[in-house]
Every structure is written in C-alpha cells, then in structure tokens.
Design a protein around this motif. Structure first.
Motif, mmCIF file in Angstrom:
data_model
loop_
_atom_site.group_PDB
_atom_site.id
_atom_site.type_symbol
_atom_site.label_atom_id
_atom_site.label_comp_id
_atom_site.label_asym_id
_atom_site.label_seq_id
_atom_site.Cartn_x
_atom_site.Cartn_y
_atom_site.Cartn_z
ATOM 1 N N UNK A 1 -33.081 -22.141 -25.671
ATOM 2 C CA UNK A 1 -33.164 -21.675 -27.168
ATOM 3 C C UNK A 1 -32.031 -22.190 -27.796
ATOM 4 N N UNK A 2 -31.030 -22.896 -27.256
ATOM 5 C CA UNK A 2 -29.816 -23.215 -28.095
ATOM 6 C C UNK A 2 -29.020 -22.258 -28.647
ATOM 7 N N UNK A 3 -28.930 -21.043 -28.007
ATOM 8 C CA UNK A 3 -28.209 -20.011 -28.645
ATOM 9 C C UNK A 3 -27.357 -19.441 -27.601
ATOM 10 N N UNK A 4 -26.496 -18.595 -27.981
ATOM 11 C CA UNK A 4 -25.481 -17.979 -26.965
ATOM 12 C C UNK A 4 -26.257 -16.461 -26.484
ATOM 13 N N UNK A 5 -26.072 -16.300 -25.237
ATOM 14 C CA UNK A 5 -26.677 -15.117 -24.781
ATOM 15 C C UNK A 5 -25.732 -14.189 -23.963
ATOM 16 N N UNK A 6 -25.722 -12.863 -23.803
ATOM 17 C CA UNK A 6 -24.706 -12.124 -23.119
ATOM 18 C C UNK A 6 -25.255 -10.944 -22.693
ATOM 19 N N UNK B 1 -18.227 -17.799 -29.666
ATOM 20 C CA UNK B 1 -18.084 -16.607 -29.188
ATOM 21 C C UNK B 1 -17.613 -17.185 -27.460
ATOM 22 N N UNK B 2 -18.095 -18.195 -27.180
ATOM 23 C CA UNK B 2 -17.999 -18.889 -25.930
ATOM 24 C C UNK B 2 -16.520 -19.055 -25.726
ATOM 25 N N UNK C 1 -22.573 -16.669 -22.425
ATOM 26 C CA UNK C 1 -23.130 -17.836 -21.917
ATOM 27 C C UNK C 1 -24.109 -18.644 -22.779
ATOM 28 N N UNK C 2 -24.361 -19.769 -22.507
ATOM 29 C CA UNK C 2 -25.185 -20.620 -23.204
ATOM 30 C C UNK C 2 -26.763 -20.728 -22.615
ATOM 31 N N UNK C 3 -27.552 -20.475 -23.472
ATOM 32 C CA UNK C 3 -29.117 -20.534 -23.118
ATOM 33 C C UNK C 3 -29.341 -22.144 -23.548
ATOM 34 N N UNK C 4 -29.785 -22.858 -22.605
ATOM 35 C CA UNK C 4 -30.019 -24.261 -23.007
ATOM 36 C C UNK C 4 -31.648 -24.355 -23.644
#
Lengths: 167, 698
Positions: free
Chosen positions: A113-118, A98-99, A108-111
């Motif tokens: 959780x290691x997942x995408x966040x928006x 997605x990024x 955006x990257x959530x370091x």
C-alpha cells in the motif's frame, strides 16, 4: 496508555510464533510488515538448565505516543474511547515519520500500500467484544488481553501461591 | 454472505479441529474449533497460515504433463481429461504387460485414506505404502512385539502425569496444539519433564531435567535405568506380576548394564540415572516414557523404543490417570462404527513387492516399507513395478538420498504426483495433478479413538481455486477410466458420508453442528488389573516376544556402541521448527517470513577447533563427498559435540517456489548411501546414521 494491555506469561510461552501468524493472516498483510513479533533471546543456563526467553513485541499503545505526535497528516491517532493507537489508512501518505519516531520499532511499512501499518489490538474485533487475534489463538494461552490492573493481581496471586508458607 | 464451517486442519498430520469463517466465498479467519474445549480457539502458526497457502499463487494450479526430461521443469498445461486419460492409458499398458501389481502408491498415512487405498485395491495392486519408514515404523513394530497391537493402541494422559520422560519427542516444537497446552498445565501443577536429546530443543527450555545424551545411545540409557529399577525393586510388582511375561529374562539380560556402564556410554552421570530411577518410582504409575513418534533414527531405535514401552510396564503406567490408556473405539462403547469402502473390495491375491508380511514376516504388511520398493524396482525381483503414484507425499525429501531414489524412478514408465503443493517428487514426475487444499475439499469421515471415541468431519469451506480438484474426485475418475468404477458410485462426499454413517444412527447434520459427535458422555477407563486387552497370544505384555521369536529375532539385543565421528565429521541430526511442517511449508508466504531458512547448530568447542564463529558460513559435505553446500552456523553450547543439527525440509530445488528455492540446506541430500540402511527389526530408515564434514566456507 490505552485501557487495554497484552500480558505475556513468559512461563507458559513456548516460542511457537503462532501469534505472529495469527496477526499476519488476520490483518491480511504481505511479506514485510510484522505487527507483532516474538524475539527469542538465549538460551542461557539457569540452575544448570537451558532457558530461553521469547520476548513478545506488539505495540504498547503509549499514553503519549511519539508516533502520533510525529505524524504530519493526522493518520496516526489515539482512539479517545480506549486509547488504542491506530493508523487511519485514508490519511496516511507514507512519510514514515512514525517509523522514525517510535522508540520500540512498532510501526511497520506495508510495501503493497506504500503506507504505515501497526498493531491496533485488532480493534475491529475488540469492538465486537472479541480479543486480538494473537491472544484468541495463542496455543498455551500465555497471552492475556484486558485490564492491566487485573493482570498485576493475577501475577501477585501466582507468586503468593509459590512462596506460601504453611508452618 | 457470512458462514462458519467446522472442519479439520490439514497443515500437518495432527489434524486439529478448526472453525473456518467464510465471507462471500473467501476464507477470512481460521481458529481452533471452540466447541472442542481443548482447542477453544487455539491454533498454531501453520494452522493460521493455511489461509496463506490457500491464496498463494505459487501452488500447482492446473494439471501438467512433462515435456522435457524428468526434473527439467519443462511442463505442458493440460485439462483434467487430458491428464487423466494420459495416466489411464499408461497404466492400462502397464497392467496389460505386468499386471496391476506393477503399480505402487504412497501417501502419508492418516484417517483420510479410504478412497485412494480403495482405488489401488480396486485396480488390483497390493503395493500401498505410506511415509512411515521415515516416521514411526520402529514404534509400531515395538508395540506389536510387546502388546500384539500397534502404537495407536494407546494414548497418553498428560494432564495427570507426574513425570513425563521424552527422548527427543520435542512436544513444544513438534506441536500438537491440545497436547502442548495440557503439558504446560501439567508443568504448572508441579509435574516434571525429563527431556533427553543431544540438542537442547525447545522442549528442553521448559523441562525440569535436561540430559544432553551422546547421540545414538538412548538404548544404553534405558538399559541402565531398567537395571536400576529391577535391582532396587522400584517397579510396580502387582501390575508386572499380573500382566508381564518375561521379567526374569529381562532381569538376567540387564545384569551387565549398570548405571555406571550407562554413564560411560551416554555421558549422563550414574548418580543422576539412579536419582532419576527413584524419582519415577515415586511418581508411578503416573509416569509416561513416551515411546517417540518419528523414531526413524538409528539402526537400534527399535530396541530403544521397545525399552521405553518396557519402562512404562515396569512403572505400571497403563490404564491409569497420568499414564498410557487404551484408546477406545465405537465398539468399546456399544456403538456402531463407520463403514469403510476398502472393506467392500476383495484383497488382491498378489504378494507385496517389498516382501513385507511374507518374505519379511516381522514387518507389518499394511503400509509396507517404502525404502524396499526402490531395490525391487531396480531388480524387478520378485516382479516388475513400472508406475508410482505419490499422493501428498514427497519421498525425494523425506527418504534419504534423492539421487539414489531417482535412479530407481528412472526405471519406471510412469511417475504421478498428486499434491496441493509443489514437491521435489512432483517436480520429477511425469504428471502433476493439483489437489485441492483441505479448505477446498471434503474428506471421508473420521473415527477418533480415545477415552471418549467420536466421529469427526472435514468439510469443504470454499470452492477450489484455479483448476484444483478434491482427491476423492481424482481417484474416482481414475478408477472409472481403469474399469473399476463399480466401487466408486457415490456422487460426492455428502453421499459418501451418508453411506459411512448408515449403521450408526448419526446423521451428517449432527456432525455439521459442531464438527464432531462423541459416542459416549463419560470417558471410558477399564479396570487395569482385570480388563486390559493385550492382543498377544498370551494376552500379556510380552517382554519376551512370541512375534519376534517366530522370526528368530531376539527380544533383548545386546548393546552395541554407536560409531564416533571421525575428526572434523559430525553426526547429522534433523528435527522440526514450530512454524514448519516437515518439507511442506518452506514456501508458505507467512511461514517462510517467520523462518526463511535453516541453520547448522554446532557445538561451541568444536566451532573453536574449526575456527568458526556464530553466524559464519560453513561448508557441509556428505560422508562420501558427493553432496556439499553452505549454510549459516549457529554456535552453541547446547548441542552435543558429536552432533550437528538442522531443521528438516529446507534446501528446496523447485524453482517455481521462489520463497523456498535454494534456502538453507536439506538434511535428506546429505544422507547419501542410506536409502538401504534401516533398523533390521523395526524397519524404519536409520536417518541419523549420517555423518557430515563441516568446515569454514571459503
């Protein structure tokens, strides 16, 4: 396009970055991901006065979101009832497709959780009849949440008042 | 369990009303108190980031006692009993040898001072200080010289103002939430803002006129404006005849200060000054010349602020919509005020060690002048001071020249810091006590003066994290250990509130409902031609001041031109960003992400001379060469060529603050030799009488 829209009244925006802080704390995010961001551009001289533009960049919640199309797991979704584009955390595997896909740099990257966040327009708040955090707490109320059609009307009204000729 | 608590923000000194949503003892959401129409949810970046401060692990967590040398960072974890006993034993020794007057305490002012001021008074010391020598002392003294009462006598009706004149009062970046919004409404309605600043700060971006004034020449500009206003009879004669004393003297004083002369001095064209004078005259009395807030700038700032107030008087801008209004208190609306603990304790007989109020009669004794404490510590004249307690105050990053300050601290037997953040001063202390954040404590009830006076409440939302304690508990516990417990009988803040409210007919639960209680329904305006309450001996606005005359000080000071920097040197200015509170938030996880470090603003033509391009690293060196550091440069046409600028509060040296540590540079470290330089009449430090060398970093 979702049925909602955040309209930024640039005339009233003072570039205080409050929206960013409201977003960050509401979504309990670590250092790194910025779901909405103010990008200051300028200053430039306009009619001999210094003028600055503070460009507000949340997610635009596209009609045909490239991030949704790119997501291999179905984590990135468009909510049928109102078109809000969001990540289902439980399905995200952190592949970052997605990024890569989004032309606006929105996901955006959530370091942590290691997942995408928006930005999801704070849909938990929207579902309670409230507005997104950035809009609710905007100092000058330059951010408006709601129906895009109504916002274009209010812009027209203001412009009309400005140019009205009473001769 | 979910609940909402109405309280008062503590992220900066504006203290906005807030609503705090708590779920199972955890703060989830903070917003501007919706019961207050001016707030209606609104909050600044710092206000929301209060949550990040609360849950940050990089804040003082338990009492600590120094083990190594001061500033070395070698700490021993202590229990509260150990730490308080340690402090009390040291203080008792000092009191035995030198008397209680050998103990000084400073804070950052504000409405929540009753308990710790009472502590100091109860143990018998007159040496209370606040941060105001680096803030509004010049404004305070200017107001006293004209009105017989301080700067807070007045507030400003921005909403109805037609022309707001700001001298570096950066309203859209040094934010007050309600005010910023009201001023934006005022602009929307066609109001004007003239913004005067060597640097085009955020407020310039919205202003209808921007003057890039030569730094240090505000007073010259005002003299030119006053000259024009008097020469062309642009003032409000009716108001001035009724209320002003000394117009003739002012008239003869300003004769040489023509707009053409002011133009030479300030760089602002004479025709624009005249045009401006006519504009404000057309808009009067709905005109505000803001006297400024942080005016600890130049050695003549007192006189420039004083002429701002004089211009307000000439415009008749008092007690009128769109101008300055008298702030009314409970007594003005027939209500009873809150009780104060301080008033129940006899004043110590000793004189202040800084000489304020006796040796220096023109300096208000109240919070004195902290910069004058340092020479007194060193010289022990008029008597020794051996202990210093800094409560939520960080003089090592707010007063100039930390090294010079440390030399004085080294003569002290005890330095204590009480703070919810690590501070430069705390790091140099002997004992560091972690105070609860504003979300974890209740404070004394406040009186909000204004058109509609009210009482307000800061109420604890959650339990303190780690081993932090509310400051009222810390000072009560210390007082008890020092034999002054008789004044601190209250069990907790709830009991104290009930006592505060005893005469008022208002209850604690009345306040809890919405966070505040107004003492009147309608805004109170006095008749501006009959009922204004000036506290001068003449009951007038004294252009020629009896207060100043009593100390042989001139009311109108002949102008002296500020020094121009030498080649390669610049006058160092500092200021605020909308996301940081002075030096307190540089380590906040949310705010440091938005603004992790400061940069040096440098004029583009000067940058070309230095061979420096935007984004380059430059070396900044203090005038005496003793302090130096590198920083990213921001090259712009929007700063005066004599000035460079950095946002205040960076360049931090507390290693336990990993996000703020060594990021950017601290203006205060370049202000070498300036600890003893201050406005001789206004008393505030002359923080901008500071020159630095700038060169491309190797």
């Amino acid at each position: 396009m979702s049925k909602y829209y955040i309209y930024q009244d640039a005339k009233r925006c003072i570039g205080c970055f409050s929206c960013e802080s409201h977003c960050k704390t509401k979504n309990n995010l670590p250092i790194g991901p910025r779901l909405s961001q103010i990008i200051p551009v300028g200053p430039k001289k306009l009619n001999n006065l210094p003028r600055m533009s503070y460009v507000f960049m949340p997610c635009f919640h596209c009609q045909e979101p490239w991030c949704v199309a790119a997501c291999p797991t179905g984590a990135m979704q468009k909510r049928p009832k109102d078109g809000i584009v969001f990540v289902d955390d439980t399905l995200c595997v952190g592949c970052k497709a997605c990024i890569t896909a989004c032309p606006w740099g929105t996901p955006q990257w959530n370091p942590e959780t290691g997942k995408a966040v928006k930005c999801d327009y704070c849909m938990d708040r929207v579902d309670q009849g409230l507005e997104p955090a950035c809009v609710t707490k905007c100092i000058t109320k330059c951010l408006h949440f709601g129906d895009p059609a109504k916002k274009s009307q209010s812009k027209r009204d203001r412009h009309a008042k400005k140019v009205a000729d009473f001769e | 369990m979910k609940e909402s608590v109405y309280s008062i923000c503590g992220m900066c000194t504006v203290r906005c009303p807030i609503k705090v949503d708590v779920e199972d003892g955890v703060v989830k959401w903070i917003e501007g108190n919706p019961n207050d129409p001016g707030m209606a949810g609104r909050l600044c970046a710092k206000g929301s980031a209060g949550l990040a401060m609360l849950y940050d692990y990089e804040r003082p967590q338990h009492p600590m006692i120094r083990e190594g040398k001061r500033g070395e960072g070698n700490w021993k974890k202590a229990t509260w009993d150990e730490a308080l006993d340690y402090i009390a034993n040291k203080l008792q020794d000092i009191i035995k040898k030198h008397g209680a007057k050998a103990i000084a305490l400073s804070d950052r002012g504000g409405p929540f001072r009753d308990i710790h001021r009472s502590f100091l008074r109860a143990i018998g010391s007159p040496n209370y200080y606040n941060h105001d020598c680096t803030c509004a002392r010049n404004v305070q003294h200017a107001a006293l010289s004209l009105f017989g009462s301080g700067r807070k006598t007045f507030n400003y009706d921005y909403g109805n103002c037609k022309h707001l004149v700001l001298y570096g009062r950066n309203v859209f970046e040094s934010l007050r939430v309600k005010q910023a919004n009201i001023i934006m409404d005022m602009l929307d309605r066609g109001g004007k803002i003239t913004y005067i600043d060597p640097r085009a700060a955020g407020t310039a971006m919205k202003a209808t006129r921007y003057w890039s004034i030569r730094p240090g020449t505000d007073y010259a500009l005002n003299l030119g404006i006053i000259h024009t206003v008097l020469r062309d009879k642009l003032y409000d004669a009716e108001f001035v005849n009724q209320w002003v004393l000394g117009l003739k003297e002012l008239e003869s004083f300003v004769i040489p200060y023509t707009p053409e002369w002011a133009a030479e001095e300030t760089g602002i064209p004479a025709n624009e000054i005249v045009e401006f004078a006519n504009e404000i005259a057309a808009a009067r009395p709905a005109v505000i010349f803001h006297p400024g807030w942080m005016m600890a700038r130049y050695s003549d700032s007192f006189y420039s602020v004083r002429t701002n107030y004089i211009l307000n008087a000439l415009m008749g801008a008092f007690e009128t919509p769109g101008g300055l209004f008298f702030q009314k208190g409970p007594g003005d609306v027939g209500a009873k005020g809150l009780k104060s603990l301080l008033d129940t304790i006899p004043k110590p007989e000793d004189k202040r060690v800084d000489g304020c109020g006796w040796k220096h009669k023109h300096f208000d004794a109240g919070p004195g002048l902290l910069q004058l404490l340092y020479p007194a510590i060193v010289s022990e004249d008029p008597y020794p001071v051996k202990a210093y307690i800094a409560f939520r105050h960080d003089p090592l990053l707010s007063l100039p020249d930390p090294d010079a300050q440390k030399e004085a601290f080294d003569k002290l037997d005890l330095v204590v810091a009480i703070d919810a953040n690590y501070s430069e001063t705390g790091w140099y202390a002997d004992v560091l006590l972690p105070s609860a954040t504003y979300l974890e404590k209740s404070s004394v009830l406040t009186t909000g003066k204004g058109l509609k006076p009210q009482f307000g409440m800061r109420k604890q939302a959650v339990e303190p994290r780690n081993d932090a304690k509310a400051d009222w508990w810390i000072f009560k516990s210390l007082a008890e250990r020092l034999g002054a417990g008789e004044y601190f009988k209250f069990k907790d803040m709830e009991e104290f509130w009930e006592w505060q409210l005893e005469d008022t007919g208002i209850t604690v639960s009345d306040l809890e409902k919405k966070g505040s209680v107004a003492l009147t329904d309608k805004p109170v305006w006095w008749n501006r031609m009959k009922d204004l309450k000036f506290k001068t001996p003449s009951k007038k606005i004294e252009f020629v001041s009896s207060r100043l005359a009593a100390s042989d000080i001139e009311s109108f000071k002949p102008y002296e031109s500020p020094k121009k920097p030498d080649e390669g040197y610049y006058r160092l200015a500092f200021g605020r960003s909308p996301v940081h509170t002075h030096g307190r938030t540089q380590n906040n996880p949310v705010l440091s992400e938005i603004m992790p470090e400061n940069q040096l603003w440098l004029n583009d033509e000067e940058a070309a001379k230095l061979g420096v391009a935007n984004g380059d690293r430059v070396r900044v060196t203090s005038a005496d060469g003793s302090h130096s550091g590198t920083i990213n440069v921001y090259v712009t046409e929007f700063i005066h060529p004599e000035s460079v600028f950095m946002v205040h509060g960076f360049g931090r040296k507390v290693p336990w603050q990993t996000r703020g540590y060594n990021k950017g540079l601290g203006d205060y470290r370049f202000e070498t030799g300036l600890l003893g330089v201050y406005d001789p009449v206004g008393g505030a430090n002359s923080l901008m009488e500071c020159f630095v060398k700038v060169e491309k970093a190797e």
